[in-house]
Structure formats: structure tokens, C-alpha cells
Design an enzyme around this catalytic site. Structure first.
Site, short mmCIF file in Angstrom:
data_model
loop_
_atom_site.label_atom_id
_atom_site.label_comp_id
_atom_site.label_asym_id
_atom_site.label_seq_id
_atom_site.Cartn_x
_atom_site.Cartn_y
_atom_site.Cartn_z
N HIS A 27 26.01 14.27 -48.08
CA HIS A 27 27.39 14.05 -47.64
C HIS A 27 27.75 12.56 -47.68
O HIS A 27 28.77 12.17 -48.26
CB HIS A 27 27.57 14.60 -46.23
N GLU A 28 26.91 11.74 -47.08
CA GLU A 28 27.18 10.30 -47.04
C GLU A 28 27.08 9.67 -48.43
O GLU A 28 27.81 8.72 -48.74
CB GLU A 28 26.21 9.61 -46.08
N HIS A 31 30.40 9.87 -50.09
CA HIS A 31 31.27 8.75 -49.69
C HIS A 31 30.87 7.47 -50.41
O HIS A 31 31.73 6.71 -50.87
CB HIS A 31 31.16 8.52 -48.18
#
Length: 465
Positions: A27-28, A31
Site C-alpha cells: 500500500h505504501e 503512494h
């Protein structure tokens, strides 16, 4: 929830930490990649949270890559004037100086990475292939929607409302998806004797029960049960069956004066009579005799069931349908199927959350970390295929959760961006702070519900015992 021995706790906890750790890092990283593509400077990429135990700097920006003590989290720290002073020559690389469109891309890239991971996992599993259960139905529960529909033991599901199904899992998910949209489905079935029959299955009982119980159990659907003769094979030492001096080869003829024809009937009668004395008519060779046995009380998934400690003798299964098969898809078909699988599960998650908000579904459907850890351990025990499927499902759930319009989540930031476009400028610090407080309150409320449900599932059998 499964009955978890303390000796298995490290394994289950490790399986849970691995799943959550991988999904948060992915997920990170979404980003991170989006921010780099948009020209934003990355100060730190951290896996985990809490005290940093390892770090190194790499790249032209000397981004700090670090690991924290607690492996259940992670974050990406970007250059931002709101978090510290930014030199004049790097202002164009600050996150807060980017356009609304670029900031939105960076925000949505996290959940998108979770969806892409799920697609990748499903694609690999579908392309590699695996041994799957065929969608063969068992005898329906009496007076259930499945029984009223005329479903019989051995019926193989070919299509649901015209959509073909190949595996038991396909059937489960397609039926659940249909149940969120309509009150009945048409099943195209192939009976044991061959041919085609059509049955209309009512789905209204799921909504009536708030989707709280197991969907298939509510509908009376069960997996295929072969018609095995009721012949005793083994007897567990110290069990009620051993105390009654049953022997291998004994045949069950009747239970409480009700004739018995299959082993399934024996199991069902005993399960429903925990701690209650039962009269068994048995056949040993040419001699018929009676014996009274009181089934031992056993806790199973929060229910009290009976067992007498006997197992069935090996029986001929000739003429029975094939219940397992190797299912594999070509590269392109596997990719398309993976996208559809991810989409369907995402839509189902959103619909179920909407039903909880409107009161159509019970909040007891919400699961917390204890339940997730339990399922993580169970799936890991079953094998890599099951564990990866579980990881894909949690990845989808994490993506959906982060897109909810709750401040402090990615969806909340997207909501801020939308309001910024409507307003024609950034929101005030006061409004942002107010939103953060509301977001944290909502998030902690959801977590409290989930944790309460975990405790109910864990302690319920003990309190009701």
C-alpha cells in the site's frame, strides 16, 4: 472461530503479521511510486511503526529506507511545508505545492496497489492451476430454501442465472453476489442420473437474518455427501462408542426406532443429541442387538454437538460424482478472471458495508484483528494456495477500507481534494483539524465494533457453555 491451542499461537500470529506487513508495505509503495512519478521528494519510506531499528539512505534524494520495531504498519514521508521548513529551490517538489490532480493520484495509488496485488495473486493462482472442489450439492437441510427448491444430493451446479461455474468457490461467491441484488436465482443442475434440471432458489432468508449467519447454512446448502453405508470402521479408545463395546463391522440399523440407511444419517442424529441418551439398533453378522449410548458433548464453532467416537468403514464410492478436479486457465483467461474476481469481491465488500450502514446487515459481520489472525493461521495450515487467496481477499478489503470517505484515510483526503476543487482553494487548517477529529472518532468506532465482535466470537462459546 477455530479452537486455537496455545501451542499454535505463534504460528497464527506469524501468519497474521506476514499478511498485514506485506499488504501495508505494498500500500505504501503505491503512494511512493506515484509520488516519485509526480516529482515529489520522498524523505523516508518506513515499514512498520514505532522506534526505527534499521535505516539506510539511497538514491539522488538520499531517501531514508527504514524498518521499525512493530511490523504492523508503515508510512511514506514526503517533503511538505506543513511538516517542516522547505528550501526555496525544492518548493516545486513539496507535496502541498502539487496540483489537486497530482495529489489525488498519489493518494489513490495506495489502495490501487492493494487491488493490483490481489489481481496479481489471483492471476498467478488461476494460471498455475490448483485442485478445486467441484460445485456438487449435498442433501439440503430440512425445511430450508434449498429443500423447498427441490435440490437433491449429488446435483452438480452448472450455471447460476446463466453464468457458468466450475468450482465450489465460484458457486459460493456468485451466489453471495447475486443475493445482494435479488431475492432468488435460477440454478441449472445436473442430477446424479444425468440430464439437466432447473431449480429456483429463494435468497430472502439472508436479508431476514441480517447476513449474520453463514449464508450457505441459512439457505440449507451443503456440499455433496456420498451415500456411504452405516458400517463402523474404527472406535476411539475411551469414547462412548468404546464404552458400549461397539466393534468394527457393526452396522447401524435404527436410532431411537428410526430406520437408518446411510452413515450421514448416523452422524446427523448423533450431532443433534449431545449429552442425550440414544437407543441404537445394531447388526453384527446375523445378530441384531440394541445398545444405549450417550453422545459426548463437544464444542464446535460455538455450537454444542454430540460425538460417540466411531468412524465409518471404507465403502465403495462407485457411481459417485467427481468432487475434485484440477482447474487451470490460460494466461489471458487467468488475467481476465483475476480482474473480475477482484472487482466482484470489491463490489460485494462495498455493498455489505452499505447494508450495515442502512441496518439491512448486522454489524456482527464486521471482523477485527483476532478473527483475521485466526483465518490467516487456518489458511496457512491448509497450504500456500489458500494462504495467498486469503492475502488477496484482505488486500481487497484494505483497499476498500482506505477509500471510505473518512478523514485520516485515503478516501478522506480524496474528499478534501473534491471540496478544494468546489471551493476553489485549500480548506482552512481549522476545517482540516475538525475533520481529523471526526475521522479518528469514526475509525475508532469501527475498530471498537470489530474488536467487540472478535471477543464475542472468542468468548461466546465459553460464556454459553
Amino acid at each position: 472461530m477455530s479452537d486455537l491451542p496455545l501451542s499454535d499461537l505463534p504460528f497464527y500470529l506469524g501468519a497474521f503479521i506476514l499478511v498485514l506487513g506485506v499488504l501495508v508495505v505494498v500500500h505504501e509503495f503505491g503512494h511512493f511510486v506515484a509520488a516519485r512519478l509526480c516529482g515529489v521528494k520522498i524523505l523516508r519510506f518506513c515499514a512498520g511503526f514505532g522506534p526505527i531499528i534499521w535505516s539506510r539512505r539511497y538514491g539522488p534524494d538520499q531517501t531514508e529506507w527504514s524498518l521499525s520495531l512493530l511490523p504492523l504498519g508503515g508510512y511514506v514521508r514526503m517533503l511538505d511545508e506543513r511538516e517542516g521548513e522547505v528550501s526555496a529551490h525544492e518548493l516545486h517538489r513539496a507535496y502541498n505545492r502539487q496540483s489537486v490532480g497530482r495529489r489525488s493520484i498519489i493518494v489513490v495509488a495506495g489502495p490501487l496497489a492493494n487491488f493490483l496485488l490481489a489481481i496479481l495473486i489471483y492471476w498467478g493462482l488461476f494460471w498455475h492451476g490448483s485442485e478445486e472442489l467441484r460445485p456438487v450439492l449435498g442433501p439440503p437441510v430440512a425445511e430450508s430454501p434449498a429443500a423447498r427448491a427441490g435440490i437433491a444430493n449429488g446435483d452438480r451446479v452448472l450455471r447460476v442465472d446463466g453464468e457458468a461455474v466450475q468450482t465450489w468457490q465460484d458457486f459460493q461467491w456468485l451466489l453471495l453476489h447475486k443475493a445482494t441484488q435479488q431475492n432468488s436465482v435460477e440454478l441449472e443442475l445436473q442430477p446424479l442420473g444425468g440430464g439437466r434440471v432447473f431449480r429456483h432458489l429463494a435468497l430472502g432468508s439472508l436479508a431476514e437474518q441480517g447476513w449474520e449467519k453463514d449464508a450457505f447454512a441459512s439457505l440449507g446448502l451443503r456440499f455433496y455427501r456420498p451415500a456411504i453405508l452405516p458400517v463402523v470402521g474404527g472406535i476411539q479408545a475411551g469414547s462412548p462408542g468404546a464404552a458400549a463395546r461397539l466393534q468394527a463391522g457393526d452396522i447401524f440399523v435404527a436410532i431411537d426406532q428410526k430406520p437408518i440407511a446411510t452413515w450421514d444419517e448416523v452422524v446427523e442424529a448423533i450431532r443433534q443429541s449431545p449429552g442425550q441418551a440414544m437407543m441404537f439398533d445394531m447388526l453384527r453378522g446375523a445378530n441384531r442387538f440394541q445398545v444405549q449410548i450417550t453422545p459426548q458433548v463437544i464444542e464446535e464453532q460455538g455450537l454444542r454437538i454430540g460425538r460417540i467416537g466411531v468412524s465409518v468403514a471404507e465403502a465403495s464410492l462407485e457411481g459417485q460424482p467427481e468432487i475434485k478436479g484440477f482447474v487451470r486457465y490460460g494466461c489471458l483467461d487467468a488475467a481476465l478472471r483475476a480482474v473480475r474476481e477482484t472487482w466482484d469481491k470489491s463490489v460485494f465488500s462495498l455493498v455489505m458495508f452499505g447494508k450495515m450502514l442502512t441496518g439491512e446487515a448486522s454489524w456482527k459481520n464486521l471482523s477485527g484483528p483476532v478473527t483475521i489472525a485466526d483465518y490467516a493461521g487456518q489458511s496457512a495450515r491448509l497450504g500456500l494456495d489458500y494462504y495467498l487467496k486469503f492475502m488477496a481477499l484482505v488486500s481487497i478489503s484494505l483497499g476498500i477500507l482506505n477509500l471510505l470517505p473518512i478523514p485520516v484515510l485515503d478516501g478522506g483526503h480524496l474528499m478534501y481534494h473534491a471540496l478544494e476543487v468546489i471551493k476553489g482553494g485549500p480548506l482552512s487548517e481549522r476545517v482540516m483539524a475538525w475533520g481529523q477529529q471526526i475521522g479518528l472518532t469514526l475509525l475508532f468506532t469501527l475498530m471498537a465494533f470489530a474488536f467487540f465482535n472478535d471477543l464475542s466470537r472468542l468468548l461466546g462459546p465459553l460464556l454459553n457453555g
